[in-house]
Write an enzyme that holds these catalytic residues in place. Structure first.
Site, short mmCIF file in Angstrom:
data_model
loop_
_atom_site.label_atom_id
_atom_site.label_comp_id
_atom_site.label_asym_id
_atom_site.label_seq_id
_atom_site.Cartn_x
_atom_site.Cartn_y
_atom_site.Cartn_z
CG HIS A 39 -2.04 -0.99 1.11
ND1 HIS A 39 -3.37 -0.66 1.14
CD2 HIS A 39 -2.00 -2.33 0.95
CE1 HIS A 39 -4.11 -1.75 1.01
NE2 HIS A 39 -3.28 -2.78 0.91
CG ASP A 136 -4.49 2.35 2.50
OD1 ASP A 136 -3.68 1.98 1.64
OD2 ASP A 136 -5.41 1.61 2.95
#
Ligand code: UDP
Length: 510
Positions: A39, A136
């Site tokens: 990520h 995120d």
């Protein structure tokens, strides 16, 4: 610009910067990456992509000291990207360092409690003022920061539009209730392509209750987002992009493949490498020199992502399959005493000398994939890897391990027809409920045999019309991927649209 971190003489560190050019023309993105490689890497690419768009664009990446330290070198040549430190007492600051995925939710929750107040104070003090937060979805608390400082909250979930749409159709239709077992295949309703999946392969198939609760919380935050940036491009996911926009009800901007922002050799070589810290011992030059000596399209690149999920007996079958295929290969293996023992006792590395290269721990994936000697990619179907394989124009042998990876496999093999499934049906790991014990590696069923690996490699890299057609399609999709970020093409336009949208008044997340 003043740097408050005197122990660090890297100009990217900046916990309280006050720029001379603090004026209304500066667009300042604040990015919160999830503390896990798969990520963080695309989020850093997003920061690079955005700042490459115009000189008036700044980016601040907020993360913990260990994670920031590991991004330092790769950001050194990007002066408009700053790193702001969120201090924490946690010794372990990355999901990759946890003993197992079972610890990830407690880790994220306690980290959130510690860093949220600081993150708010730092965002308030930032100069130039933030224009937008890109976070995120695994850090849903950043939504409150965005509403507090009055800027749009844009989420990033690091997966495909196809996966998002498929999940929505599956859960919206209630089809799971009509199947009898976790392993029974059913057709996902209302999709453009005929896609078969079973319950065990869905992203929640490996999760424990804690993770499922956390995902629900993420979903609640996500619904309040102003929009979502996707690491994808419209030509790849066609109808699934428009369907996702309809389903989500907020803006969706496909701005990928974001890895293509790494244009220079050093950017590609460094990408993600530092995140491994001291563990990294790979020697890029040696591997690249070896690749230079190989024929075009003759080498299979084998990498199962940044997390170690396959059990040793299964990895051994993979190794034996590579040997049986008689093809040249690069195999990336993560630190594992049991596998190393097997490699040594079998004399595997010695036997494969000249034909197979083993890279331990971390490979410069972007560099390798773009080398002309690479002719196929055996991948675990992490979304970043899929897009990187797509951008390199490579046919893939798909070996999903868990999470959204099975759905990514279906997109590649069943919808795009640029991949062959190796035959993995069940997740390679399962999170434990509290008090439940980890099973021994030996108790784990070896699903994929060396014959399956050999046959899969033959189908991807061997002769015959079917393989040729697949390779041709992969090359064509690769051309589209690279074009998407060119001036005036889809992802390039979507970046412009994204920037235009977040600058509109009344776009604040609540
Ligand atoms: N990666 C790399 N070298 C490695 C392993 C992974 O550069 O040895 C990079 C890869 O290029 C990708 C990311 O790490 O950008 C992994 O993300 P992905 O979504 O493919 O899988 P995950 O590791 O999150 O399961």
């Amino acid at each position: 610009m003043t740097s408050t971190n005197s122990s660090n003489n890297n100009s990217n560190y900046d916990n309280n910067h006050h720029d001379d050019d603090d004026n209304n023309d500066v667009i300042h993105f604040v990015l919160f990456p999830l503390m896990v490689h798969g990520h963080t890497i695309p989020m850093v690419d997003i920061a690079k992509l955005l700042t490459q768009t115009a000189p008036s664009i700044r980016a601040t990446i907020m993360t913990t000291p260990q994670n920031a330290a590991r991004l330092r070198h790769s950001l050194a040549s990007h002066p408009r990207i700053h790193l702001t430190l969120l201090k924490t007492s946690q010794a372990c600051q990355n999901i990759d360092q946890l003993p197992s995925m079972n610890h990830s939710i407690p880790f994220l929750s306690s980290l959130a409690n510690e860093i949220q107040p600081q993150a708010l104070a730092l965002c308030k003090a930032l100069s130039p003022k933030p224009t937008c937060i890109i976070s995120d979805v695994g850090l849903p608390w950043t939504l409150h920061i965005a509403s507090h400082i009055g800027v749009p909250w844009v989420s990033f979930n690091g997966s495909s539009c196809f996966g998002n749409v498929a999940m929505s159709k599956i859960f919206g239709s209630g089809i799971c209730e009509s199947v009898e077992s976790d392993g029974e295949y059913f057709v996902v309703p209302e999709l453009e392509h005929r896609i078969e999946v079973c319950k065990a392969q869905l992203p929640n198939g490996y999760m424990n209750d804690g993770m499922i609760k956390f995902i629900k919380m993420m979903g609640e935050a996500e619904r309040k987002s102003y929009g979502m940036v996707m690491n994808s491009f419209e030509e790849l996911e066609g109808s699934y992009v428009s369907e996702m926009k309809k389903i989500k009800g907020y803006k969706v901007w496909c701005i990928g493949p974001v890895s293509l922002c790494n244009k220079h050799y050093e950017d590609k070589a460094q990408r993600g490498k530092e995140l491994r810290g001291e563990k990294d011992s790979s020697n890029n030059d040696e591997v690249m020199i070896w690749l230079d000596s190989q024929d075009p399209n003759s080498v299979l690149y084998v990498c199962l992502g940044s997390l170690h999920n396959l059990k040793t007996p299964q990895l051994i079958e993979l190794g034996l399959g590579l040997e049986a295929s008689k093809k040249a290969f690069i195999w990336v293996v993560r630190a594992s005493n049991k596998l190393e023992k097997w490699i040594e006792e079998e004399g595997f590395e010695e036997r494969m000398k000249g034909r197979g290269v083993i890279i331990r721990d971390w490979a410069p994936q972007l560099l390798i994939l773009s080398h002309p000697a690479i002719g196929g990619f055996l991948t675990h179907c992490g979304w970043n890897s899929i897009l990187e394989g797509v951008a390199a124009g490579l046919p893939m042998l798909t070996w999903p391990l868990f999470s959204d990876q099975f759905l990514n496999e279906k997109l590649v093999a069943d919808a795009l027809n640029i991949g062959v499934k190796v035959g993995a049906k069940y997740p390679a790991m399962k999170m434990k409920e509290e008090g439940e014990e980890e099973e021994e590696e030996e108790d784990w069923i070896v699903e994929v045999r060396k014959e399956d690996v050999k046959e899969g490699i033959e189908r991807v890299m061997g002769e015959g019309e079917e393989a040729e057609e697949r390779r041709k399609r992969a090359r064509e999709v690769g051309v589209m991927a690279n074009k998407a970020l060119e001036d005036g093409c889809s992802s390039h336009l979507n970046i412009a649209l994204f920037i235009h949208d977040i600058l509109k008044p009344n776009n604040i997340s609540t």
